[in-house]
Every structure is written in structure tokens, then in C-alpha cells.
Design an enzyme around this catalytic site. Structure first.
Site, PDB file in Angstrom:
ATOM      1  N   SER A 120      -1.784   5.750 -80.531  1.00 38.44           N
ATOM      2  CA  SER A 120      -2.982   6.536 -80.202  1.00 38.44           C
ATOM      3  C   SER A 120      -4.073   6.306 -81.230  1.00 38.44           C
ATOM      4  O   SER A 120      -5.255   6.469 -80.922  1.00 38.44           O
ATOM      5  CB  SER A 120      -2.683   8.033 -80.249  1.00 38.44           C
ATOM      6  OG  SER A 120      -1.554   8.360 -79.550  1.00 38.44           O
ATOM      7  N   HIS A 141      -2.228   2.341 -73.894  1.00 43.85           N
ATOM      8  CA  HIS A 141      -2.196   3.736 -74.349  1.00 43.85           C
ATOM      9  C   HIS A 141      -2.094   4.687 -73.161  1.00 43.85           C
ATOM     10  O   HIS A 141      -3.055   4.882 -72.422  1.00 43.85           O
ATOM     11  CB  HIS A 141      -3.459   4.033 -75.187  1.00 43.85           C
ATOM     12  CG  HIS A 141      -3.463   5.403 -75.787  1.00 43.85           C
ATOM     13  ND1 HIS A 141      -4.591   6.184 -75.873  1.00 43.85           N
ATOM     14  CD2 HIS A 141      -2.455   6.149 -76.325  1.00 43.85           C
ATOM     15  CE1 HIS A 141      -4.284   7.326 -76.444  1.00 43.85           C
ATOM     16  NE2 HIS A 141      -3.001   7.335 -76.722  1.00 43.85           N
ATOM     17  N   GLU A 153      -5.293   3.382 -71.288  1.00 40.02           N
ATOM     18  CA  GLU A 153      -6.307   2.596 -71.986  1.00 40.02           C
ATOM     19  C   GLU A 153      -5.668   1.254 -72.354  1.00 40.02           C
ATOM     20  O   GLU A 153      -4.670   1.221 -73.077  1.00 40.02           O
ATOM     21  CB  GLU A 153      -6.786   3.338 -73.236  1.00 40.02           C
ATOM     22  CG  GLU A 153      -7.606   4.581 -72.892  1.00 40.02           C
ATOM     23  CD  GLU A 153      -8.011   5.431 -74.093  1.00 40.02           C
ATOM     24  OE1 GLU A 153      -9.076   6.056 -74.031  1.00 40.02           O
ATOM     25  OE2 GLU A 153      -7.262   5.481 -75.100  1.00 40.02           O
ATOM     26  N   ASN A 191      -9.945   9.628 -77.263  1.00 42.82           N
ATOM     27  CA  ASN A 191      -9.836  10.361 -78.524  1.00 42.82           C
ATOM     28  C   ASN A 191     -11.083  10.232 -79.390  1.00 42.82           C
ATOM     29  O   ASN A 191     -11.237  10.939 -80.373  1.00 42.82           O
ATOM     30  CB  ASN A 191      -8.597   9.918 -79.301  1.00 42.82           C
ATOM     31  CG  ASN A 191      -7.342  10.564 -78.731  1.00 42.82           C
ATOM     32  OD1 ASN A 191      -7.414  11.617 -78.092  1.00 42.82           O
ATOM     33  ND2 ASN A 191      -6.205   9.929 -78.936  1.00 42.82           N
TER      34      ASN A 191
HETATM   35  N1  LIG Z   1       2.945  12.590 -77.667  1.00 40.03           N
HETATM   36  C1  LIG Z   1       1.770  12.276 -77.176  1.00 40.03           C
HETATM   37  O1  LIG Z   1       1.050  13.115 -76.633  1.00 40.03           O
HETATM   38  C2  LIG Z   1       1.295  10.853 -77.249  1.00 40.03           C
HETATM   39  C3  LIG Z   1       0.306  10.423 -76.337  1.00 40.03           C
HETATM   40  C4  LIG Z   1      -0.110   9.086 -76.364  1.00 40.03           C
HETATM   41  C5  LIG Z   1       0.430   8.218 -77.301  1.00 40.03           C
HETATM   42  N2  LIG Z   1       1.370   8.665 -78.196  1.00 40.03           N
HETATM   43  C6  LIG Z   1       1.914   7.672 -79.150  1.00 40.03           C
HETATM   44  O2  LIG Z   1       3.181   7.252 -78.661  1.00 40.03           O
HETATM   45  C7  LIG Z   1       4.058   6.975 -79.759  1.00 40.03           C
HETATM   46  C8  LIG Z   1       5.310   7.823 -79.623  1.00 40.03           C
HETATM   47  O3  LIG Z   1       4.966   9.186 -79.581  1.00 40.03           O
HETATM   48  P1  LIG Z   1       5.983  10.311 -79.067  1.00 40.03           P
HETATM   49  O4  LIG Z   1       5.202  11.582 -78.994  1.00 40.03           O
HETATM   50  O5  LIG Z   1       6.705   9.838 -77.870  1.00 40.03           O
HETATM   51  O6  LIG Z   1       6.975  10.386 -80.316  1.00 40.03           O
HETATM   52  P2  LIG Z   1       8.449  11.031 -80.400  1.00 40.03           P
HETATM   53  O7  LIG Z   1       8.617  11.481 -81.806  1.00 40.03           O
HETATM   54  O8  LIG Z   1       8.684  11.987 -79.289  1.00 40.03           O
HETATM   55  O9  LIG Z   1       9.423   9.764 -80.151  1.00 40.03           O
HETATM   56  C9  LIG Z   1       9.503   8.665 -80.995  1.00 40.03           C
HETATM   57  C10 LIG Z   1      10.889   8.033 -80.840  1.00 40.03           C
HETATM   58  O10 LIG Z   1      10.881   6.772 -81.523  1.00 40.03           O
HETATM   59  C11 LIG Z   1      12.124   6.627 -82.170  1.00 40.03           C
HETATM   60  N3  LIG Z   1      11.954   5.673 -83.278  1.00 40.03           N
HETATM   61  C12 LIG Z   1      11.359   5.883 -84.468  1.00 40.03           C
HETATM   62  N4  LIG Z   1      11.358   4.738 -85.198  1.00 40.03           N
HETATM   63  C13 LIG Z   1      11.945   3.792 -84.426  1.00 40.03           C
HETATM   64  C14 LIG Z   1      12.218   2.409 -84.601  1.00 40.03           C
HETATM   65  N5  LIG Z   1      11.882   1.783 -85.719  1.00 40.03           N
HETATM   66  N6  LIG Z   1      12.813   1.740 -83.587  1.00 40.03           N
HETATM   67  C15 LIG Z   1      13.163   2.362 -82.449  1.00 40.03           C
HETATM   68  N7  LIG Z   1      12.926   3.692 -82.221  1.00 40.03           N
HETATM   69  C16 LIG Z   1      12.333   4.386 -83.204  1.00 40.03           C
HETATM   70  C17 LIG Z   1      12.527   8.024 -82.609  1.00 40.03           C
HETATM   71  O11 LIG Z   1      13.927   8.120 -82.796  1.00 40.03           O
HETATM   72  C18 LIG Z   1      12.024   8.865 -81.427  1.00 40.03           C
HETATM   73  O12 LIG Z   1      13.044   9.058 -80.454  1.00 40.03           O
HETATM   74  C19 LIG Z   1       3.240   7.205 -81.016  1.00 40.03           C
HETATM   75  O13 LIG Z   1       2.662   5.986 -81.420  1.00 40.03           O
HETATM   76  C20 LIG Z   1       2.168   8.183 -80.555  1.00 40.03           C
HETATM   77  O14 LIG Z   1       1.015   8.112 -81.341  1.00 40.03           O
HETATM   78  C21 LIG Z   1       1.825   9.941 -78.174  1.00 40.03           C
END
Ligand SMILES: NC(=O)c1ccc[n+]([C@@H]2O[C@H](COP(=O)([O-])OP(=O)(O)OC[C@H]3O[C@@H](n4cnc5c(N)ncnc54)[C@H](O)[C@@H]3O)[C@@H](O)[C@H]2O)c1
Length: 387
Positions: A120, A141, A153, A191
Site C-alpha cells: 500500500s 494494489h 491499482e 491513499n
Molecule cells: N489490510 C489492508 O487493508 C490492506 C489493504 C491493501 C493492501 N494491504 C497490504 O497487503 C499486505 C498484507 O497486508 P495484510 O493486512 O493482509 O497483512 P496480515 O498481517 O493480515 O498478513 C500478512 C501475512 O504474511 C505472512 N508473512 C509475513 N512475512 C512473510 C514472509 N516473509 N513470507 C511469507 N509470509 C509472510 C504473515 O505470517 C501473515 O500471515 C501489506 O503489504 C499491506 O500493506 C493491506
């Protein structure tokens, strides 16, 4: 890129499992990997539970639900993703960790495979720089919840093959999403353009123009589903503050994106929003006690927040972050704005919004209210954004 292509997903958290579900819905075989086995199992159990619910509600047949689940498998290591034509990474938002994963993927996948990141706030270009083939790295994204929010995106980095952007846009259309193409700049479209929805509302409160319920009510009154303070409480003030701070820093401390002390104090006190039981509002039994809603100054509140949002949209267009169609699409499909901001600007005309900003700039002397050159141009010439 057709259905026969396998899709890899790295990270089985909130976003990863939603992305896996969508890819499987679109007919692909999907392989999901997470370093935490318990996270993988929890995510798969959640997806099975969701399918059971859909079957119970007769929204899907048992056979269709089982077929979808049958298309998703879990991987014990990154190497299992080798057959994938596209891998989408959705792990922790940390540049170093993402770069490590991309470096490994670069070596593990076929030469023509595509590597996408769901970041993000990080630079796609910086993530790609860890690969020996950055031309095949791109940002995809998605918005939360990924299966429900149509916007994606699509963000090519500096070294990305120019054909990859349009190819990914076509793939996202095939998945039934609403993709927009955008430059690799902080906050991408949504954002970045959405910052004043929170920032200007906090400023209005700080100046004592109105209280929080009145500001929320005024903006709900023109079609926003939630007011800014309710929304910040839902997102979490810690998350919203961190996004604001990162966009501000990434733009080399651009005054328009300056974070608010009110929000910082909120975070410091642990009033994070719904998740902590208290944010700008108090939540008992999960429901907000919104307090007295007054409509005093409703028009002035809306004018000021909208002028700032429109200025952001105009400036994103001025700096060619995305096309005018995509800038408007992003805000309606990614954050449910009632209208695209540039279309909204045209209703009263750019001259009107230019005058609102100029008057704020005169009064405060602040750079924060500096009109975008494109808004000024349309305002002075009397032309519209969408002609
Ligand atoms: N949550 C949101 O609203 C949202 C929206 C758009 C984008 N994002 C982006 O998406 C990504 C994930 O966000 P999320 O909210 O799903 O996070 P989350 O914390 O729910 O999940 C992340 C997962 O990645 C795993 N992980 C961490 N390091 C790892 C590695 N090296 N190899 C494999 N797995 C690994 C963790 O165990 C976890 O299960 C981030 O980059 C975030 O910025 C999040």
C-alpha cells in the site's frame, strides 16, 4: 494470461487469502504460501467456513464451493510456487522483508513469470530493485476486503516492462475487477487523494468550526457512507496516522499531507477506535455513541473538505499519476465515494473551488491550501476537467 495459468499468493493474512479466493473464482489454480503454518491453516479454515455459509444461504452449490476450494492448495516453501505464471505477494509491509522474498522468487520462477506486490505504501520500484529482472515486477494494489472491493491499482515501477501494465489491467478485468493504471508515487491514487478527507476534517475540528459528530454528519449528508471520524475509528487511528505520516514523509514533507497533532495524541492515548473500544467516539457493545449531531456550518464544512479533495485529484492529474477517468474510478470503486472528484468539481466549476482554496490561503497564509496549477488553469479559463 489465461485461466490455465497458476497463481501464487504469498502471505495468507487478510489480503492474501482474499486474493487467493478471487483468483480461484476466476478459474485459476492457486498456490498459497505463508511462513506461518498456523496462519495458513487459519486462512484456509476461514475460507472453508465462508463457502459453507454461501452454500447454506443457497448462494452457491456445494459442488461449486468444493470446486473452488479444490483449486487452492498450500505450499510448504517458496519453491512450490515454481509453476506459477503470476505470484502476488501480500506479506508484512516492510521493504527489507519484501525485497528478500522478491529476490528468492526471482530465482525460483520461470523467466516469463510475473511478480506482483500488494504493497500500500512502499515503492514498487524499490521492491523490484532486489530482482535481477525488475522488468517483470509490478504493483497490484487490492482493497480490503479484496473479494468485494472492485478497485485494483495497477502500478508499474520504473523498470517494469511497458507491456506489463496493460496486460495486468486486462487480467484484472477478466477477474471482474475495476483496474486503474497508476504511476509509482506515494499512496498511489486512493491513499494520496483521500488524505484531506481526514486531514481537513481534523483541521476543521482543531479550529473549532464544528465538533466531530457535526463534521461526520455534514459529509454523510453529501453521500459519503461514513464521516471521517467514524471512518478513522473503523480503520484504526494508529493505521490511519501511520499512512498519513508515511505519505507526508515520502513526499519530502509536503505541507498538504502534514499529519495532525489531534490524531497523534489520540494514538498516544490508546484511543485507537473501534478495536480498542474508544477512539473519537465511545463504543459500547461495538456500537458508537455518536452523541449530538448538529448541522451548523454543514455547507462550510463540506465546501472546505471537498475543495481540498478536488485539489488533490486535480494535482494527481496535473502530475500524471493517472488518467482523469482512472482518478475518478479509483475513489468510487476503492473507497466508495459517491462521485468521482473531478466530475464533482465540474458540477460547480473549477473557478468555485479555486476561490475556496484562495480564500483559505489568504486567511491562513499556509502552503497547505495552495491550488494545483491544473485547478487554477481550469478555474481561470472556465473550462472543465471532463470535456
Ligand atoms: N489490510 C489492508 O487493508 C490492506 C489493504 C491493501 C493492501 N494491504 C497490504 O497487503 C499486505 C498484507 O497486508 P495484510 O493486512 O493482509 O497483512 P496480515 O498481517 O493480515 O498478513 C500478512 C501475512 O504474511 C505472512 N508473512 C509475513 N512475512 C512473510 C514472509 N516473509 N513470507 C511469507 N509470509 C509472510 C504473515 O505470517 C501473515 O500471515 C501489506 O503489504 C499491506 O500493506 C493491506
Amino acid at each position: 494470461m489465461d485461466k490455465s495459468m497458476s497463481i501464487g499468493v504469498i502471505g495468507a493474512g487478510t489480503m492474501g487469502i482474499g486474493i487467493a479466493q478471487m483468483a480461484a473464482e476466476a478459474g485459476h489454480k492457486v498456490i498459497v504460501f505463508d511462513t506461518r503454518k498456523d496462519a495458513l491453516e487459519k486462512a484456509m479454515a476461514g475460507l472453508r467456513g465462508l463457502m459453507d455459509k454461501l452454500v447454506d444461504k443457497q448462494k452457491r452449490t456445494r459442488a461449486a464451493a468444493d470446486e473452488l476450494l479444490g483449486r487452492i492448495s498450500i505450499a510448504e516453501s517458496l519453491e512450490y510456487l515454481a509453476p506459477c505464471g503470476l505470484v502476488i505477494e501480500a506479506i508484512v509491509e516492510d521493504l527489507k522483508v519484501k525485497q528478500e522474498v522478491f529476490k528468492k522468487l526471482d530465482g525460483a520462477l520461470a523467466a516469463d513469470a510475473i511478480l506482483a506486490t500488494n504493497t500500500s505504501s512502499l515503492s514498487v520500484t524499490a521492491i523490484a530493485a532486489a530482482c535481477s529482472h525488475p522488468e517483470r515486477v509490478i504493483g497490484l494494489h487490492f482493497f480490503n476486503p479484496a473479494p468485494l472491493m472492485p478497485l485494483v491499482e495497477v502500478v508499474p515501477g520504473l523498470a517494469t516492462d511497458p507491456e506489463l501494465g496493460p496486460e495486468c489491467v486486462a487480467l484484472m478485468h477478466a477477474w471482474g475487477k475495476a483496474p486503474v493504471l497508476c504511476k509509482d508515487t506515494p499512496g498511489f491514487i486512493v491513499n494520496r487523494v483521500a488524505r484531506p478527507f481526514y486531514g481537513e476534517s481534523l483541521r476543521l475540528y482543531e479550529e473549532g468550526v464544528a465538533d466531530m459528530p457535526a463534521i461526520d454528519a455534514a459529509l454523510r449528508g453529501v453521500g459519503f457512507r461514513m464521516g471521517p471520524f467514524e471512518l478513522m475509528d473503523l480503520i484504526g487511528n494508529d493505521i490511519n496516522f501511520a499512512v498519513t505520516k508515511s505519505v507526508w514523509e515520502a513526499f519530502f514533507y509536503e505541507p498538504r499531507y502534514k499529519p495532525s497533532l489531534t490524531q497523534q495524541r489520540q494514538v498516544e492515548s490508546g484511543r485507537l477506535g473501534r478495536k480498542s473500544g474508544r477512539g473519537y467516539y465511545l463504543y459500547s457493545n461495538g456500537a458508537a455513541e455518536l452523541g449530538q449531531e448538529t448541522t451548523e456550518h454543514a455547507d462550510a464544512i463540506v465546501e472546505r473538505v471537498l475543495a481540498m479533495l478536488i485539489n488533490e485529484a486535480a494535482d494527481a492529474l496535473f502530475l500524471r499519476v493517472a488518467s482523469k477517468v482512472d482518478i475518478d474510478l479509483a475513489m468510487t470503486k476503492g473507497v466508495n465515494y459517491p462521485k468521482g472528484l473531478l466530475a464533482w468539481a465540474d458540477e460547480k466549476g473549477a473557478a468555485h473551488w479555486l476561490a475556496v482554496l484562495e480564500s483559505l490561503q489568504d486567511r491562513t497564509g499556509e502552503e497547505r491550501y495552495r491550488p494545483s496549477p491544473l485547478l487554477r488553469e481550469h478555474g481561470e479559463k472556465g473550462t472543465s476537467f471532463h470535456n
